[in-house]
Design a protein around this motif. Structure first.
Motif, PDB file in Angstrom:
ATOM      1  N   LEU A 102       0.872  -1.188   0.000  1.00 29.75           N
ATOM      2  CA  LEU A 102       0.000   0.000   0.000  1.00 29.75           C
ATOM      3  C   LEU A 102       0.900   1.226   0.000  1.00 29.75           C
ATOM      4  CD1 LEU A 102      -2.835   1.183   0.092  1.00 29.75           C
ATOM      5  CD2 LEU A 102      -2.670   1.195   2.586  1.00 29.75           C
ATOM      6  N   LYS A 103       0.904   1.922  -1.138  1.00 24.63           N
ATOM      7  CA  LYS A 103       1.735   3.121  -1.225  1.00 24.63           C
ATOM      8  C   LYS A 103       0.916   4.325  -0.797  1.00 24.63           C
ATOM      9  CE  LYS A 103       4.801   1.532  -4.830  1.00 24.63           C
ATOM     10  NZ  LYS A 103       5.083   1.461  -6.244  1.00 24.63           N
ATOM     11  N   ALA A 104       1.639   5.321  -0.278  1.00 24.90           N
ATOM     12  CA  ALA A 104       0.950   6.531   0.191  1.00 24.90           C
ATOM     13  C   ALA A 104       0.109   7.124  -0.936  1.00 24.90           C
ATOM     14  CB  ALA A 104       1.975   7.554   0.682  1.00 24.90           C
ATOM     15  N   ARG A 105       0.628   7.099  -2.136  1.00 28.64           N
ATOM     16  CA  ARG A 105      -0.083   7.760  -3.230  1.00 28.64           C
ATOM     17  C   ARG A 105      -1.310   6.979  -3.703  1.00 28.64           C
ATOM     18  NH1 ARG A 105       2.666   9.159  -8.292  1.00 28.64           N
ATOM     19  NH2 ARG A 105       0.551   9.062  -9.067  1.00 28.64           N
ATOM     20  N   GLU A 106      -1.428   5.711  -3.242  1.00 29.76           N
ATOM     21  CA  GLU A 106      -2.585   4.916  -3.672  1.00 29.76           C
ATOM     22  C   GLU A 106      -3.847   5.215  -2.878  1.00 29.76           C
ATOM     23  OE1 GLU A 106      -1.510   0.528  -4.952  1.00 29.76           O
ATOM     24  OE2 GLU A 106      -0.564   1.055  -3.052  1.00 29.76           O
ATOM     25  N   ILE A 107      -3.661   5.743  -1.678  1.00 30.40           N
ATOM     26  CA  ILE A 107      -4.797   5.899  -0.771  1.00 30.40           C
ATOM     27  C   ILE A 107      -5.856   6.782  -1.421  1.00 30.40           C
ATOM     28  CG2 ILE A 107      -5.490   6.748   1.499  1.00 30.40           C
ATOM     29  CD1 ILE A 107      -2.593   6.071   2.397  1.00 30.40           C
ATOM     30  N   ALA A 108      -7.098   6.331  -1.332  1.00 24.49           N
ATOM     31  CA  ALA A 108      -8.177   6.937  -2.106  1.00 24.49           C
ATOM     32  C   ALA A 108      -8.255   8.449  -1.927  1.00 24.49           C
ATOM     33  CB  ALA A 108      -9.511   6.299  -1.715  1.00 24.49           C
ATOM     34  N   ASP A 109      -8.129   8.914  -0.675  1.00 27.12           N
ATOM     35  CA  ASP A 109      -8.300  10.357  -0.488  1.00 27.12           C
ATOM     36  C   ASP A 109      -7.035  11.132  -0.815  1.00 27.12           C
ATOM     37  OD1 ASP A 109      -6.630   9.954   1.676  1.00 27.12           O
ATOM     38  OD2 ASP A 109      -8.272   9.840   3.112  1.00 27.12           O
ATOM     39  N   ARG A 110      -6.012  10.441  -1.272  1.00 26.84           N
ATOM     40  CA  ARG A 110      -4.780  11.133  -1.646  1.00 26.84           C
ATOM     41  C   ARG A 110      -4.607  11.207  -3.154  1.00 26.84           C
ATOM     42  NH1 ARG A 110      -0.930  12.331   1.609  1.00 26.84           N
ATOM     43  NH2 ARG A 110       0.637  11.807   0.067  1.00 26.84           N
ATOM     44  N   ARG A 111      -5.623  10.799  -3.866  1.00 23.25           N
ATOM     45  CA  ARG A 111      -5.524  10.910  -5.318  1.00 23.25           C
ATOM     46  C   ARG A 111      -6.896  11.260  -5.886  1.00 23.25           C
ATOM     47  NH1 ARG A 111      -2.909   7.386  -7.790  1.00 23.25           N
ATOM     48  NH2 ARG A 111      -4.159   7.585  -9.650  1.00 23.25           N
ATOM     49  N   PRO A 112      -6.899  12.053  -6.938  1.00 27.05           N
ATOM     50  CA  PRO A 112      -8.179  12.388  -7.544  1.00 27.05           C
ATOM     51  C   PRO A 112      -8.783  11.142  -8.175  1.00 27.05           C
ATOM     52  CG  PRO A 112      -6.363  13.217  -8.885  1.00 27.05           C
ATOM     53  CD  PRO A 112      -5.767  12.641  -7.650  1.00 27.05           C
ATOM     54  N   SER A 113     -10.101  11.067  -8.139  1.00 23.21           N
ATOM     55  CA  SER A 113     -10.725   9.911  -8.755  1.00 23.21           C
ATOM     56  C   SER A 113     -12.061  10.329  -9.336  1.00 23.21           C
ATOM     57  CB  SER A 113     -10.936   8.804  -7.717  1.00 23.21           C
ATOM     58  OG  SER A 113     -11.784   9.288  -6.702  1.00 23.21           O
ATOM     59  N   ILE A 114     -12.517   9.521 -10.224  1.00 22.13           N
ATOM     60  CA  ILE A 114     -13.830   9.741 -10.811  1.00 22.13           C
ATOM     61  C   ILE A 114     -14.680   8.563 -10.347  1.00 22.13           C
ATOM     62  CG2 ILE A 114     -15.108   9.956 -12.965  1.00 22.13           C
ATOM     63  CD1 ILE A 114     -12.452  10.968 -14.236  1.00 22.13           C
ATOM     64  N   ALA A 115     -15.702   8.873  -9.553  1.00 19.17           N
ATOM     65  CA  ALA A 115     -16.447   7.817  -8.853  1.00 19.17           C
ATOM     66  C   ALA A 115     -17.434   7.102  -9.772  1.00 19.17           C
ATOM     67  CB  ALA A 115     -17.153   8.411  -7.639  1.00 19.17           C
ATOM     68  N   VAL A 116     -16.881   6.518 -10.810  1.00 19.54           N
ATOM     69  CA  VAL A 116     -17.674   5.727 -11.765  1.00 19.54           C
ATOM     70  C   VAL A 116     -16.885   4.442 -12.003  1.00 19.54           C
ATOM     71  CG1 VAL A 116     -18.539   5.642 -14.126  1.00 19.54           C
ATOM     72  CG2 VAL A 116     -18.649   7.786 -12.861  1.00 19.54           C
ATOM     73  N   TYR A 117     -17.558   3.298 -11.839  1.00 21.79           N
ATOM     74  CA  TYR A 117     -16.800   2.048 -11.825  1.00 21.79           C
ATOM     75  C   TYR A 117     -17.427   1.006 -12.740  1.00 21.79           C
ATOM     76  CZ  TYR A 117     -16.002   4.383  -7.348  1.00 21.79           C
ATOM     77  OH  TYR A 117     -15.750   5.312  -6.383  1.00 21.79           O
ATOM     78  N   PRO A 118     -16.579   0.191 -13.384  1.00 21.82           N
ATOM     79  CA  PRO A 118     -17.134  -0.950 -14.115  1.00 21.82           C
ATOM     80  C   PRO A 118     -17.278  -2.135 -13.155  1.00 21.82           C
ATOM     81  CG  PRO A 118     -14.766  -0.767 -14.501  1.00 21.82           C
ATOM     82  CD  PRO A 118     -15.128   0.317 -13.523  1.00 21.82           C
ATOM     83  N   LEU A 119     -18.392  -2.820 -13.216  1.00 19.87           N
ATOM     84  CA  LEU A 119     -18.554  -4.020 -12.392  1.00 19.87           C
ATOM     85  C   LEU A 119     -18.386  -5.222 -13.321  1.00 19.87           C
ATOM     86  CD1 LEU A 119     -19.146  -5.220  -9.640  1.00 19.87           C
ATOM     87  CD2 LEU A 119     -21.585  -5.133 -10.177  1.00 19.87           C
ATOM     88  N   LEU A 120     -17.225  -5.863 -13.210  1.00 19.50           N
ATOM     89  CA  LEU A 120     -16.891  -6.936 -14.147  1.00 19.50           C
ATOM     90  C   LEU A 120     -17.711  -8.204 -13.858  1.00 19.50           C
ATOM     91  CD1 LEU A 120     -14.608  -4.961 -14.685  1.00 19.50           C
ATOM     92  CD2 LEU A 120     -13.004  -6.870 -14.674  1.00 19.50           C
ATOM     93  N   GLU A 121     -17.907  -8.969 -14.879  1.00 24.41           N
ATOM     94  CA  GLU A 121     -18.529 -10.290 -14.716  1.00 24.41           C
ATOM     95  C   GLU A 121     -17.469 -11.195 -14.084  1.00 24.41           C
ATOM     96  OE1 GLU A 121     -21.595 -11.830 -15.211  1.00 24.41           O
ATOM     97  OE2 GLU A 121     -20.375 -13.352 -14.201  1.00 24.41           O
ATOM     98  N   SER A 122     -17.776 -11.666 -12.874  1.00 26.06           N
ATOM     99  CA  SER A 122     -16.753 -12.436 -12.159  1.00 26.06           C
ATOM    100  C   SER A 122     -16.716 -13.892 -12.618  1.00 26.06           C
ATOM    101  CB  SER A 122     -17.002 -12.363 -10.655  1.00 26.06           C
ATOM    102  OG  SER A 122     -18.242 -12.963 -10.356  1.00 26.06           O
ATOM    103  N   ASN A 123     -17.689 -14.273 -13.410  1.00 24.15           N
ATOM    104  CA  ASN A 123     -17.660 -15.620 -13.987  1.00 24.15           C
ATOM    105  C   ASN A 123     -17.738 -15.480 -15.506  1.00 24.15           C
ATOM    106  OD1 ASN A 123     -17.703 -18.346 -14.393  1.00 24.15           O
ATOM    107  ND2 ASN A 123     -19.904 -18.546 -13.998  1.00 24.15           N
ATOM    108  N   PRO A 124     -16.645 -15.049 -16.111  1.00 25.58           N
ATOM    109  CA  PRO A 124     -16.712 -14.674 -17.523  1.00 25.58           C
ATOM    110  C   PRO A 124     -16.882 -15.861 -18.457  1.00 25.58           C
ATOM    111  CG  PRO A 124     -14.440 -14.540 -16.730  1.00 25.58           C
ATOM    112  CD  PRO A 124     -15.292 -14.873 -15.548  1.00 25.58           C
TER     113      PRO A 124
END
Lengths: 222, 299, 444
Positions: C131-153
């Motif tokens: 876990l790098k400091a720069r990975e932490i969610a509130d330490r990097r800008p993000s766009i709160a839109v996510y793909p939900l992958l098919e877990s049984n492709p």
């Protein structure tokens, strides 16, 4: 004071028309280039690139405000300093500071209109293909670019009004420094926590123009 | 009037770096007078006019215009001063109508009649842009703007530059009429000295080294004289200029011109003291330009 | 009361303030820009290379060993007691790390603590979580839109769906990416599935790994408004929602979740809390395993967990200190060690910079994703540069015969900002004393 707006309107009318036409042409280009991406690639991949990889589909906008600011400064101030024409305004029954700041205010208002147009075009283009969160991200990412446009405009005023070549060069260096600070990162949203400080720095440039204006009046005018 | 000075220059010093242009310059221009500022190039005329117009802060000393330091005029005082800049500076991007609309907004006493009287003679439509005008046409617009402001004091920097004889005459006629009728104070400079003869009441001659002569034109023309010694009568050694003889110049034909603020008898005596025979000396009539050149020297 | 003479007042009211204001703002601007640019240029010209210290727990020596940068790309290999090795010996001290080299050198299988390890057993047991400091969610800008992958492709590789989701105030909203419009059916399907499990909108945190470059998909961990953590997946097109047993009070304190999707499928990810505790999240039962990370400052430090068959080790540190804690396979601490990282401090480069620049203003990402402003003072050493700059500016004032009133603000600026202000003094024309010529002539 309304008379100054009138004068600047007469002077800037043609260049404003040109800039707005340019902005509209750019907006068509921007829209088509994003649409083109969506035609040749799967939308979900583009979403992934935009969100996760950090690809900026509106990257071409980056230096547009900068160029706009320079053009506007030159269009507004060059005719005033050519042959020392600003002396005409400086002799109007109004103080130097209100005169100069009113000119800047008018220039900034004109610039504001164009930059707002840029942002609107950006929002509409991104909003056509992406949901709102992407639009918000694009706009906040473009805000420092807009500040660079303001800095370029004010820096143009700083440099053009200054009568001494060496000081002119120094003013350009300061301007280049501020503009550089507006383009430090290619990461979207990188300036989200730094924008106010940057805006403060750019805002300092407005009263700073009073110095070259004074120097112009006290000996720079030919 | 006791405090009737429109312009007061006192102990004015100006330097550009190590070069001193003016060193303790002083004079006054009284209200209602028309004054010509004359001097050859390089004597600081441009510097002085810049200081008077408020576009150069003097290194030291005072330059007061309508009672205020010229480079820190209040808005109210600026309103009472009309400036005509060298080259008839104007906003090129405006039409005649726009010029009037812009400038009239600043001057409550704006004289529409004066402006249009002058402009009408140009025979140009009011939509005509300054950019498309000749220098002469532009000069009329500029003069119209300044006169319509109805200022108490006008300062004109080389209004003749770029004007042909016709426009120069037109400009001058208007200015004279306007200034006399309105009891305006006027300070002008011009390359064409002879125009001044019809215009000014007083003259200021600026000479090298900061020497200044401030006099009325009538006095100057009445007392400053030109004597000519023909070629044959010129001695081997030219007489020296000095106390009595203001200037001694050799003419192209070998004769000598002597300029002095003295009558014939005094000049004769001065020449004799230098062992020069004055018998062939004759006095010649002078225009203002002749007198200007005689007074300030050719070189 | 002393009456004020009008002569005194008049020049006061007339001296234009706008000129000194213009000077001050331009000088401050130049000072500010140079306080950012000069130290950067200095670093660009004279910076020395630094490298982090690599710290491990050696199951062979039962002691910490490290690789430390000595400058000029030279490294020291040593253990915590000061014994130094050559590189090969060093690598042999940590066979679980360098097991491939061990195999090449013919040193496998290896027997430690009565157990024998060959390349396969080592590889199978090895896991790395970071876990790098720069990975932490509130330490990097993000766009709160996510793909939900098919877990049984139903195929070897994962692929992106043609929709994305976002968490609104009252639903899990799906949008079709081709038309950028809400997919009402899918939205209703997932929202109902969440609600059925007691999900309280809006969500506090959405954590997942929105990429197809991973072996399988574990969907998202979503913390609801009350702090309950839900595990949401899309399996055969249908929502699969698990309300995890993670206590809500802990859930409310969760700052970041890193979903790891590690091949072994034992660990679902890392959980970081607001009070800087770091946990492993077990996949099987959503159990949280606390890691012994005393002194861990997530905003500044990167953390790494190296899992091996004998001594899982957590290492965390910044550019000043590195800490390591070795644990039993059940994550009980066995030994710990901290070591300062040889940085630039004390090097001539750093000493000169400290003396030359009284402070550094920076607009920098500081190794993260957000640019932030920072003002770093350089302590007493900075006074040296200030003193030198002051001498120079006083010399300038003398040479220019500047009146006191004009020189004072310049000198004050230099006294406060040293070489940065000096640059402004050199480049920005000094404020001029207009008052002398404005003042009425003294009455004689």
């Amino acid at each position: 004071m309304p008379a100054l707006f009138y004068k600047e309107w007469l002077k800037l009318r043609p260049v404003l028309a040109l800039l707005i036409a340019g902005t509209l042409a750019f907006s068509v280009y921007l829209f088509l280039s994003v649409r083109h991406q969506f035609r040749i690639e799967h939308a979900e991949m583009l979403y992934y690139q935009a969100n996760h990889i950090g690809r900026l589909f509106y990257e071409d906008l980056r230096y547009v405000p900068l160029v706009t600011g320079v053009i506007l400064a030159v269009a507004q101030i060059l005719p005033e300093v050519q042959r020392g024409r600003l002396r005409l305004s400086l002799h109007l029954p109004i103080g130097l500071a209100p005169l100069v700041l009113a000119h800047l205010l008018i220039g900034l208002a004109a610039l504001g209109v164009i930059l707002a147009l840029d942002l609107a075009v950006l929002a509409l283009t991104i909003g056509t293909f992406f949901p709102a969160a992407f639009v918000a991200s694009a706009v906040t990412t473009a805000l420092p670019w807009m500040l660079a446009g303001v800095a370029a405009y004010l820096g143009g005023a700083l440099a053009l009004l200054e009568p001494d070549r060496r000081v002119q060069a120094a003013n350009l260096v300061v301007t280049a420094g501020v503009v550089w600070l507006c383009h430090l990162s290619r990461q979207y949203g990188a300036y989200d926590h730094a924008l106010w400080g940057l805006a403060g720095l750019v805002a300092l440039m407005a009263p700073a123009v009073l110095l070259p204006a004074h120097r112009f009046r006290d000996g720079g005018g030919r | 009037m006791t405090h009737g000075a429109a312009i007061t220059v006192d102990g004015l010093i100006h330097r550009y770096g190590p070069r001193t242009i003016h060193d303790g310059l002083g004079f006054q221009v009284h209200e209602g007078r028309i004054l010509g500022l004359l001097g050859k190039n390089g004597v600081g005329k441009t510097t002085l006019i810049k200081i008077l117009m408020g576009f150069l802060a003097p290194s030291a000393g005072t330059c007061r215009v309508l009672g205020e330091p010229s480079h820190a005029l209040s808005a109210a005082t600026k309103r009472r001063i009309g400036l005509v800049f060298e080259g008839h500076l104007a906003y090129d991007f405006m039409s005649i109508r726009e010029v009037e609309r812009f400038f009239s907004a600043w001057y409550p006493k704006w004289r529409r009649d004066v402006f249009h009287d002058l402009i009408d003679r140009l025979g140009l439509p009011l939509t005509h842009r300054i950019r498309h005008m000749s220098e002469g046409q532009r000069s009329q617009v500029v003069l119209g703007v300044v006169m319509a402001q109805d200022p108490d004091l006008l300062i004109l920097d080389d209004y003749t530059m770029g004007l042909d004889a016709g426009y120069r005459r037109l400009f001058l006629d208007y200015l004279i009429h306007y200034a006399r009728a309105g009891r305006k104070t006027v300070l002008v400079t011009s390359h064409v000295v002879q125009d001044m003869e019809r215009l000014v009441d007083d003259v200021i001659f600026l000479r090298r080294g900061g020497r200044v002569l401030h006099t009325s034109l009538a006095d100057f023309m009445a007392t400053f004289r030109h004597y000519h010694l023909p070629h044959e009568a010129v001695p081997h050694a030219l007489p020296d200029a000095g106390e009595t003889l203001h200037a001694v110049e050799r003419e192209a034909d070998g004769g000598v011109s002597i300029f002095a603020f003295h009558d014939r008898a005094t000049v004769d005596a001065a020449l004799r003291r230098q062992a020069v025979d004055p018998s062939a000396l004759e006095e010649r009539a002078m225009t203002l330009e002749d007198a200007f050149v005689g007074y300030t020297g050719r070189y | 009361m002393r009456p004020r003479s009008p002569q005194f007042r008049a020049p006061q009211s007339r001296a234009p303030l706008s000129r000194p204001l213009g000077w001050l703002t331009l000088a401050l601007l130049l000072t500010g820009v140079s306080a950012i640019a000069l130290p950067r240029l200095y670093d660009l010209a004279f910076a020395v290379d630094v490298a982090p210290t690599h710290l491990f727990y050696s199951p062979v020596r039962e002691a910490f060993v490290f690789r430390e940068h000595r400058g000029n790309h030279a490294f020291t290999y040593a253990d915590e007691h000061g014994e130094t090795f050559d590189r090969q010996t060093f690598e042999q001290q940590i066979p679980f790390i360098y097991y491939r080299n061990m195999a090449l050198w013919g040193l496998l299988p290896l027997t430690l603590e009565g157990r024998t390890f060959d390349a396969d057993t080592i590889r199978d047991a090895r896991q790395v979580f970071e876990l790098k400091a720069r990975e932490i969610a509130d330490r990097r800008p993000s766009i709160a839109v996510y793909p939900l992958l098919e877990s049984n492709p139903g195929r070897a590789r994962l692929r992106f769906p043609e929709d994305v989701f976002r968490m609104t105030d009252n639903r899990m909203e799906f949008l079709n990416v081709d038309v950028n419009r809400v997919d009402a059916a899918l939205t209703a399907l997932f929202t109902e599935a969440l609600t059925a499990e007691g999900f309280a909108f809006p969500a506090r945190l959405v954590a997942g790994k929105p990429t197809i470059l991973k072996p399988f998909d574990e969907g998202y961990l979503i913390v609801d408004a009350e702090g309950v953590v839900f595990h949401v997946k899309r399996t055969d097109g249908q929502p699969r929602v698990v309300r995890t047993p993670i206590p809500a009070d802990l859930g409310r304190a969760i700052r970041h979740i890193k979903v790891t999707e590690n091949e072994r499928r034992e660990i679902l990810g890392l959980v970081l809390t607001d009070d800087d505790r770091l946990f492993l999240l077990r996949a099987e039962d959503y159990g949280l395993i606390p890691l012994p990370t005393d002194g861990y400052v997530p905003d500044r430090m990167d953390a790494k967990l190296l899992i091996n068959p004998l001594y899982p080790t957590v290492v965390f540190g910044d550019d000043a200190m590195v800490h390591a804690v070795a644990m039993t396979p059940d994550f009980d601490p066995v030994a710990s060690y901290s070591r300062p990282v040889p940085g630039t401090r004390g090097l001539p480069h750093d000493v000169v910079a400290g003396a030359l620049f009284p402070f550094t203003l920076s607009l920098d990402d500081h190794g993260g994703a957000f640019l932030t402003w920072r003002l770093d003072g350089h302590g007493w050493a900075g006074l040296i540069g200030i003193a030198g700059s002051l001498l120079l500016v006083l010399g300038m004032a003398r040479a220019r015969r500047a009146p006191w009133r004009a020189a004072a603000p310049v000198v004050a600026l230099v006294a406060l900002t040293g070489v940065f202000g000096l640059l402004a003094a050199l480049l920005v024309p000094w404020p001029r004393d207009d008052r002398a010529s404005l003042a009425p002539r003294p009455a004689t």
